[in-house]
Design a protein around this motif. Structure first.
Motif, PDB file in Angstrom:
ATOM      1  N   ASP A  19      10.252  -5.046  -9.494  1.00  0.00           N
ATOM      2  CA  ASP A  19      10.162  -4.014  -8.463  1.00  0.00           C
ATOM      3  C   ASP A  19       8.946  -3.099  -8.602  1.00  0.00           C
ATOM      4  O   ASP A  19       8.720  -2.230  -7.761  1.00  0.00           O
ATOM      5  CB  ASP A  19      11.443  -3.162  -8.479  1.00  0.00           C
ATOM      6  N   GLY A  20       8.168  -3.287  -9.668  1.00  0.00           N
ATOM      7  CA  GLY A  20       6.976  -2.456  -9.845  1.00  0.00           C
ATOM      8  C   GLY A  20       5.874  -2.865  -8.885  1.00  0.00           C
ATOM      9  O   GLY A  20       5.826  -3.995  -8.404  1.00  0.00           O
ATOM     10  N   ILE A  21       4.957  -1.945  -8.600  1.00  0.00           N
ATOM     11  CA  ILE A  21       3.842  -2.235  -7.705  1.00  0.00           C
ATOM     12  C   ILE A  21       2.765  -2.998  -8.476  1.00  0.00           C
ATOM     13  O   ILE A  21       2.234  -2.511  -9.482  1.00  0.00           O
ATOM     14  CB  ILE A  21       3.238  -0.951  -7.103  1.00  0.00           C
ATOM     15  N   ALA A  22       2.456  -4.184  -7.986  1.00  0.00           N
ATOM     16  CA  ALA A  22       1.439  -5.018  -8.616  1.00  0.00           C
ATOM     17  C   ALA A  22       0.062  -4.765  -8.024  1.00  0.00           C
ATOM     18  O   ALA A  22      -0.940  -4.708  -8.742  1.00  0.00           O
ATOM     19  CB  ALA A  22       1.795  -6.498  -8.452  1.00  0.00           C
ATOM     20  N   ILE A  23       0.009  -4.614  -6.705  1.00  0.00           N
ATOM     21  CA  ILE A  23      -1.266  -4.434  -6.010  1.00  0.00           C
ATOM     22  C   ILE A  23      -1.093  -3.395  -4.906  1.00  0.00           C
ATOM     23  O   ILE A  23      -0.148  -3.458  -4.128  1.00  0.00           O
ATOM     24  CB  ILE A  23      -1.771  -5.758  -5.392  1.00  0.00           C
ATOM     25  N   GLU A  24      -2.036  -2.456  -4.875  1.00  0.00           N
ATOM     26  CA  GLU A  24      -2.047  -1.444  -3.818  1.00  0.00           C
ATOM     27  C   GLU A  24      -3.361  -1.585  -3.050  1.00  0.00           C
ATOM     28  O   GLU A  24      -4.443  -1.561  -3.644  1.00  0.00           O
ATOM     29  CB  GLU A  24      -1.942  -0.045  -4.422  1.00  0.00           C
ATOM     30  N   THR A  25      -3.283  -1.761  -1.732  1.00  0.00           N
ATOM     31  CA  THR A  25      -4.482  -1.966  -0.935  1.00  0.00           C
ATOM     32  C   THR A  25      -5.065  -0.647  -0.469  1.00  0.00           C
ATOM     33  O   THR A  25      -4.439   0.411  -0.585  1.00  0.00           O
ATOM     34  CB  THR A  25      -4.176  -2.847   0.291  1.00  0.00           C
ATOM     35  N   GLU A  26      -6.259  -0.716   0.114  1.00  0.00           N
ATOM     36  CA  GLU A  26      -6.951   0.499   0.554  1.00  0.00           C
ATOM     37  C   GLU A  26      -6.242   1.192   1.712  1.00  0.00           C
ATOM     38  O   GLU A  26      -6.427   2.385   1.938  1.00  0.00           O
ATOM     39  CB  GLU A  26      -8.393   0.166   0.936  1.00  0.00           C
ATOM     40  N   ASP A  27      -5.424   0.422   2.467  1.00  0.00           N
ATOM     41  CA  ASP A  27      -4.678   1.050   3.558  1.00  0.00           C
ATOM     42  C   ASP A  27      -3.278   1.486   3.127  1.00  0.00           C
ATOM     43  O   ASP A  27      -2.415   1.771   3.957  1.00  0.00           O
ATOM     44  CB  ASP A  27      -4.603   0.130   4.777  1.00  0.00           C
ATOM     45  N   GLY A  28      -3.051   1.523   1.794  1.00  0.00           N
ATOM     46  CA  GLY A  28      -1.803   2.063   1.269  1.00  0.00           C
ATOM     47  C   GLY A  28      -0.658   1.079   1.174  1.00  0.00           C
ATOM     48  O   GLY A  28       0.461   1.458   0.804  1.00  0.00           O
ATOM     49  N   LEU A  29      -0.915  -0.189   1.480  1.00  0.00           N
ATOM     50  CA  LEU A  29       0.150  -1.192   1.392  1.00  0.00           C
ATOM     51  C   LEU A  29       0.386  -1.561  -0.064  1.00  0.00           C
ATOM     52  O   LEU A  29      -0.561  -1.786  -0.824  1.00  0.00           O
ATOM     53  CB  LEU A  29      -0.252  -2.438   2.191  1.00  0.00           C
ATOM     54  N   GLY A  30       1.655  -1.607  -0.469  1.00  0.00           N
ATOM     55  CA  GLY A  30       1.992  -1.949  -1.843  1.00  0.00           C
ATOM     56  C   GLY A  30       2.702  -3.286  -1.935  1.00  0.00           C
ATOM     57  O   GLY A  30       3.645  -3.550  -1.188  1.00  0.00           O
ATOM     58  N   LEU A 231      -9.619  -3.291  -3.325  1.00  0.00           N
ATOM     59  CA  LEU A 231     -10.572  -2.970  -2.266  1.00  0.00           C
ATOM     60  C   LEU A 231     -11.108  -4.273  -1.686  1.00  0.00           C
ATOM     61  O   LEU A 231     -11.573  -5.140  -2.435  1.00  0.00           O
ATOM     62  CB  LEU A 231     -11.725  -2.122  -2.814  1.00  0.00           C
ATOM     63  N   SER A 232     -11.076  -4.414  -0.368  1.00  0.00           N
ATOM     64  CA  SER A 232     -11.542  -5.650   0.252  1.00  0.00           C
ATOM     65  C   SER A 232     -13.040  -5.841   0.065  1.00  0.00           C
ATOM     66  O   SER A 232     -13.549  -6.960   0.086  1.00  0.00           O
ATOM     67  CB  SER A 232     -11.189  -5.676   1.736  1.00  0.00           C
TER      68      SER A 232
END
Length: 509
Positions: A19-30, A231-232
């Motif tokens: 349940d931990g966050i592995a990847i967080e994108t620049e638009d805040g998607l986890g 970051l893309s």
């Protein structure tokens, strides 16, 4: 037999903290670790449903996205071979790669589908999908119909995991074949040597069609179970904004130069950071020193290749030694590195020679080029890197350049990096590149291309006169040209072949 699929080692992190966050994108998607587990299972099931022959290649010509990373992981999971392709490649280049690698699957951006499908059909590719950075495309549509459980394919350490095509600046591009064992051994070595710790957070701002971003950065975070701030594309202010929430950053020298141009890069912004790593191209000593002064951090420079992943590194832990600017450190544990002369004999400390390597990280060979593979290995099994360098008395390696960049002028060997070092120390010089071009009298004439600092007024004659006081006359450039920038590839390497071509008629008619 033990399943030595690289994915199994990476999957351990997925299962340990679902349940931990592995990847967080620049638009805040986890994306949670469980998201990665389920999505890679669905993609792997899709690939397996195609009933491709064993060892089939999956070619990805896609923009950077978390889903593109998932495609790579799913390819490993399904036991197939991943083929990342630079999104900058155009029609003629892609045509060569598809005909040479003969993949079973091609995944491309929707905007390129018409011409990619045409090339794929001509090359006999059975399956073409689209994948876009906004999480759309036929690949994900098809994968959504698959189950979200999948047992990773059984693979041995010497089974092929990926093919990376080299830049091909001399002759046609070669496909470096990397095995599950090559990639896992290197990832495990770096996890220990770079002292990955619980709670580390990586800013991932590199492309994922290259060793640096796809293997070194991604494997490091995945194997350690570390969150990635994704970051893309690299944008300096976006990186600086994330520094207070991160501990590790990996970049090419160009990225560090661009970060230094931002006033927001301060010691306070970097206070939580543990490690800054640079590679893929030489880091100017000036950049190294300026980074120290601005941030209080010492950049760790390392050395690797598409064919070998990482080979050497400056120390991470203080107990292992200091980080020496201008060097790429010592051989990694388990990796052999030697510097030899033209006869294959070891060079004394401080003497420049050919860099050769061996170890579990060294590739299997070039795709469908057995003669070229045999040519690049010595009789006693060392890989000829094509780089020239020297060891110092502390055992640190300095890369002087590529053997193909060696200039032979009037029968004397000229190493461009030596001259570039003198040029770069001159007031008003931002950076330089030295190349050899055809010369009727000397065989090759030495020239330099210099990028001035903003506002600097440089004088060719004065610079040449100064060099004559510092180095032997045969090394002094016969001409110095001034340009606003040097041509570089996507990973920041100066494309000296383009400079040679641009000036090849300078001394000959």
């Amino acid at each position: 037999m033990k399943n030595e699929n690289l994915f199994c080692a990476l999957q351990t992190a997925f299962l340990a903290r679902p349940d931990g966050i592995a990847i967080e994108t620049e638009d805040g998607l986890g994306y949670t670790w469980n998201d990665l587990e389920r999505a890679t299972a669905m993609l792997a099931n899709l690939l397996e449903s195609l009933q491709l022959p064993a060892g089939s290649r999956v070619a990805a010509h896609t923009d950077k996205s978390v889903e593109a990373l998932m495609l790579y992981l799913a390819t490993l999971r399904a036991g197939l071979v991943y083929l990342p392709l630079n999104t900058a490649y155009q029609r003629a280049e892609l045509e060569y790669f598809l005909n040479d690698a003969q993949p079973g699957v091609v995944v491309c951006a929707s905007r390129n589908l018409p011409w990619v499908r045409e090339l794929a059909d001509a090359a006999g590719v059975a399956h073409v999908y689209t994948l876009d950075a906004d999480r759309t495309g036929t690949l994900l549509e098809q994968a959504a119909r698959q189950g979200d459980r999948h047992a990773p394919a059984r693979r041995r350490a010497d089974d092929l995991a990926a093919i990376l095509y080299t830049s091909g600046t001399t002759g046609r591009s070669k496909g470096a074949m990397l095995t599950h064992g090559n990639l896992l051994s290197n990832a495990l070595t770096l996890k220990d040597y770079w002292d990955w710790q619980p709670g580390d957070v990586l800013i991932h701002a590199l492309p994922i069609f290259h060793v640096h971003g796809l293997f070194v950065a991604s494997h490091g975070a995945l194997l350690n179970g570390s969150k990635m701030l994704w970051l893309s594309k690299f944008e300096p202010r976006a990186v600086i904004e994330r520094l207070p929430r991160a501990t590790v950053f990996m970049g090419v020298p160009t990225l560090y130069v661009r970060l230094l141009a931002e006033p927001g890069l301060t010691r306070e912004a970097c206070a939580r950071m543990r490690l800054f790593i640079s590679g893929s191209a030489p880091l100017l000593i000036e950049t190294f020193r300026e980074w120290q002064a601005r941030t209080g951090h010492t950049i760790l420079e390392r050395y690797g290749m598409s064919e070998t992943v990482m080979l050497t590194s400056n120390p991470c832990r203080a107990a292992d030694g200091e980080r020496i600017g201008g060097t790429v450190g010592k051989p990694l544990p388990g990796v052999g590195v030697r510097v030899v002369d033209d006869a294959g004999q070891p060079c004394p400390v401080g003497e420049i020679g050919h860099v050769q390597v061996r170890g579990p990280n060294v590739f299997k060979g070039y795709w469908r080029m057995p003669e070229k593979t045999a040519e690049e290995f010595t009789a006693d099994g060392w890989f000829r890197t094509g780089d020239v360098g020297r060891f110092d008395e502390r055992g640190y390696l300095t890369i002087v350049g590529r053997s193909k960049d060696l200039i032979i002028s009037g029968g004397y060997n000229v190493y461009p990096a030596e001259i570039e070092g003198h040029l770069n120390e001159m007031p008003g010089v931002a950076e330089s590149a030295v190349v050899g071009v055809p010369h009727a009298d000397f065989g090759e004439g030495v020239i330099a291309i210099v990028v001035p600092r903003p506002g600097a007024q440089l004088d060719e004659a004065e610079m040449i006169a100064r060099l004559k006081q510092q180095i032997a006359n045969y090394k002094v450039p016969k001409r110095i040209f001034f340009e606003p920038e040097l041509p570089r590839n996507a990973m920041g390497k100066v494309q000296k072949n383009l400079l040679r071509e641009q000036h090849r008629a300078l001394f000959v008619s």
